[in-house]
Scaffold this motif. Sequence first.
Motif, mmCIF file in Angstrom:
data_model
loop_
_atom_site.group_PDB
_atom_site.id
_atom_site.type_symbol
_atom_site.label_atom_id
_atom_site.label_comp_id
_atom_site.label_asym_id
_atom_site.label_seq_id
_atom_site.Cartn_x
_atom_site.Cartn_y
_atom_site.Cartn_z
ATOM 1 N N GLY A 1 0.779 -1.234 0.000
ATOM 2 C CA GLY A 1 0.000 0.000 0.000
ATOM 3 C C GLY A 1 0.802 1.271 0.000
ATOM 4 N N THR A 2 0.203 2.324 0.537
ATOM 5 C CA THR A 2 0.606 3.727 0.638
ATOM 6 C C THR A 2 0.285 4.515 -0.615
ATOM 7 O OG1 THR A 2 2.901 3.533 -0.119
ATOM 8 C CG2 THR A 2 2.511 3.202 2.230
ATOM 9 N N GLY A 3 -0.363 3.907 -1.581
ATOM 10 C CA GLY A 3 -0.764 4.661 -2.764
ATOM 11 C C GLY A 3 0.354 4.907 -3.733
ATOM 12 N N LEU A 4 1.482 4.236 -3.529
ATOM 13 C CA LEU A 4 2.646 4.506 -4.353
ATOM 14 C C LEU A 4 2.828 3.542 -5.516
ATOM 15 C CD1 LEU A 4 5.184 5.263 -1.489
ATOM 16 C CD2 LEU A 4 4.050 6.908 -2.974
ATOM 17 N N GLY A 5 2.051 2.456 -5.526
ATOM 18 C CA GLY A 5 2.299 1.460 -6.556
ATOM 19 C C GLY A 5 3.659 0.832 -6.307
ATOM 20 N N GLY A 6 4.525 0.860 -7.318
ATOM 21 C CA GLY A 6 5.891 0.448 -7.095
ATOM 22 C C GLY A 6 6.182 -0.989 -7.483
ATOM 23 N N ARG A 7 7.389 -1.428 -7.146
ATOM 24 C CA ARG A 7 7.873 -2.727 -7.560
ATOM 25 C C ARG A 7 8.474 -3.473 -6.372
ATOM 26 N NH1 ARG A 7 13.275 -3.472 -8.592
ATOM 27 N NH2 ARG A 7 12.973 -4.689 -10.476
ATOM 28 N N PHE A 8 8.530 -4.786 -6.526
ATOM 29 C CA PHE A 8 9.213 -5.662 -5.591
ATOM 30 C C PHE A 8 10.214 -6.491 -6.401
ATOM 31 C CE2 PHE A 8 5.250 -4.623 -3.533
ATOM 32 C CZ PHE A 8 5.590 -4.489 -2.200
ATOM 33 N N PRO A 9 11.322 -6.922 -5.777
ATOM 34 C CA PRO A 9 11.696 -6.730 -4.379
ATOM 35 C C PRO A 9 12.055 -5.278 -4.069
ATOM 36 C CG PRO A 9 13.509 -7.699 -5.594
ATOM 37 C CD PRO A 9 12.338 -7.686 -6.533
ATOM 38 N N LEU A 10 12.096 -4.975 -2.757
ATOM 39 C CA LEU A 10 12.306 -3.604 -2.301
ATOM 40 C C LEU A 10 13.102 -3.631 -0.999
ATOM 41 C CD1 LEU A 10 11.320 -0.564 -2.769
ATOM 42 C CD2 LEU A 10 9.616 -1.086 -1.007
ATOM 43 N N ILE A 11 14.114 -2.795 -0.921
ATOM 44 C CA ILE A 11 14.859 -2.634 0.327
ATOM 45 C C ILE A 11 14.054 -1.697 1.229
ATOM 46 C CG2 ILE A 11 17.050 -1.990 1.383
ATOM 47 C CD1 ILE A 11 18.229 -2.064 -1.497
ATOM 48 N N GLY A 12 13.791 -2.122 2.450
ATOM 49 C CA GLY A 12 13.006 -1.299 3.360
ATOM 50 C C GLY A 12 13.807 -0.125 3.916
ATOM 51 N N GLY A 13 13.079 0.790 4.547
ATOM 52 C CA GLY A 13 13.711 1.875 5.279
ATOM 53 C C GLY A 13 13.835 3.165 4.504
ATOM 54 N N HIS A 14 13.410 4.262 5.139
ATOM 55 C CA HIS A 14 13.625 5.587 4.549
ATOM 56 C C HIS A 14 14.162 6.578 5.581
ATOM 57 C CE1 HIS A 14 9.489 5.527 6.083
ATOM 58 N NE2 HIS A 14 9.605 6.823 6.272
ATOM 59 N N GLU A 15 13.844 6.361 6.857
ATOM 60 C CA GLU A 15 14.496 7.143 7.906
ATOM 61 C C GLU A 15 15.890 6.582 8.119
ATOM 62 O OE1 GLU A 15 11.033 8.676 10.994
ATOM 63 O OE2 GLU A 15 12.464 7.175 11.622
ATOM 64 N N GLY A 16 16.905 7.436 8.095
ATOM 65 C CA GLY A 16 18.247 6.913 8.298
ATOM 66 C C GLY A 16 19.261 8.001 8.561
ATOM 67 N N ALA A 17 20.384 7.585 9.139
ATOM 68 C CA ALA A 17 21.503 8.499 9.365
ATOM 69 C C ALA A 17 22.792 7.707 9.262
ATOM 70 C CB ALA A 17 21.399 9.163 10.738
#
Length: 374
Positions: free
Chosen positions: A50-66
Motif C-alpha cells: 500500500g501507501t498509494g505509491l504502486g511500485g515494484r518488488f523486491p524492495l529494500i526497506g527503510g527511509h528514515e536513516g543516518a
Amino acid sequence: MKVQASVLTAPRQDWQTVTLELAEPQAEEVLIRVEYAGLCRSDEHRRHGGTGLGGRFPLIGGHEGAGVIEAVGPGVTRFKPGDHVVTSVLPSCGTCRYCTSGRSRLCDYSAHVPTGEMPDGTFRARLDGEPIGGFCMVGSFADHIVVSQASCLKVEKWLPLDVAALLSCGVPTGWGSAEHIGKVQLGETVIVIGVGGVGINAVQSAAFAGASHVIAVDPVAFKRDFALTVGATHTAATIEEGAELGRQLSHGTGADVVIVTVGVLTKEISAAALEATGKGARLVLTATADDASDINVCLPGNRVSLYSVSVLGSLIGGCNIHYDIPRLARLYGEGKLKLDELITQRYTVDQISAAYADVRDGRVIRGLLEHKHS
C-alpha cells in the motif's frame, strides 16, 4: 560490495534478511554507511502493498536513516567523504518548479519513489542478480546504500546519529503537521489523534507553539502517559473522549486544530476527527492507509462548509528539509525538542519483523534499527 539488508520480496510477505551486491556511486550519487534507521509505519504499509505509491518488488526497506558518507560520485557538490548525513523521505533536486518555490517535498524526482530507482531510472543494488531499489529512493534497512545526493542532507557532527535518524521523517512530519499545516496559534486547543513516532512530535510542536490545551488521544496507556512528558496537557483513550475534553476546555467551541496521525487511517477515524473540530477549525490528515484505493476520508459536506472547517493534507508536515531539519536539530541541541526519549527500543537487521510487531501492538514510540559494522 556486499551489504546486509532487510527486504520485501513481494507484497504481504515477511521481511527477509539478505545479502545484496551494491555498485559504486555514479554521477551525483553518494555511498552512505548507514548507522541507524528509524522504523516508520510507512514501511509496514509497503509490506501490505500500500501507501498509494504502486511500485515494484523486491524492495529494500527503510527511509528514515543516518550515517556517514564513504564515497562520492562525479559531480557531487553537496557532500564529501566523512560528512554526517540524514536521508530524506523524499528527494530534493533544488531546481524543479516545486523545489524553487519552497515546496521541495513535491520535487519532480519523487516520481521515482515507488520503484526506488535513481533519478536516471537505474538501480545500484542487486539481489540474486535482480535489480532492487530502496523505499523512497533510500533503503536504509541496508547497512550501506548508494543514493542520489538529492536524497540526503548534511548534519553537524555534534548531533548524535541515532537521534539524527528520527529527523529524516517522523519528527518533521509530526512537528510540521502542527506548525506548518495546522498553523497552531498561541492559546488554541489542539487534539492529536495517535501519538506514536509521528503524532508525539505534533504534540511537542503544538506545545512549543503555545497551545493552551494539547489533548493526546491514543488507546495505548503508555503512549498517553509518555505524551504528558513532552507537552500534552490532557489525554484520552478514544476520539470521542478527546472531543468532549476539547469542548470542555474550550468552553464549548471545540478544538481549533485536530491532527490525525494514527497508524492506519479509516473513514470512521476521519469522521470522528471532524466531529472533534470547532467552527473555523483545521483538520490535518497526516495518516495513511494500507490500501491506496480505500476511501478512508468520508465527511459530511455541510459540516465542513457551514462550520468553515479546513481539511488539510500533510506530506512530511509541509516541511522543507533544508530549512526545517537543521532548525529542529538546533531545538534539540537547545533542549527544546526531545528526541532521545522517543527511542523506545533498538533492533538489529534480522529483527525487523519483530520490530514491526511491536509497532503494530503499540509497544514503542519509535523503534530504531542499529546496523552492526565490523
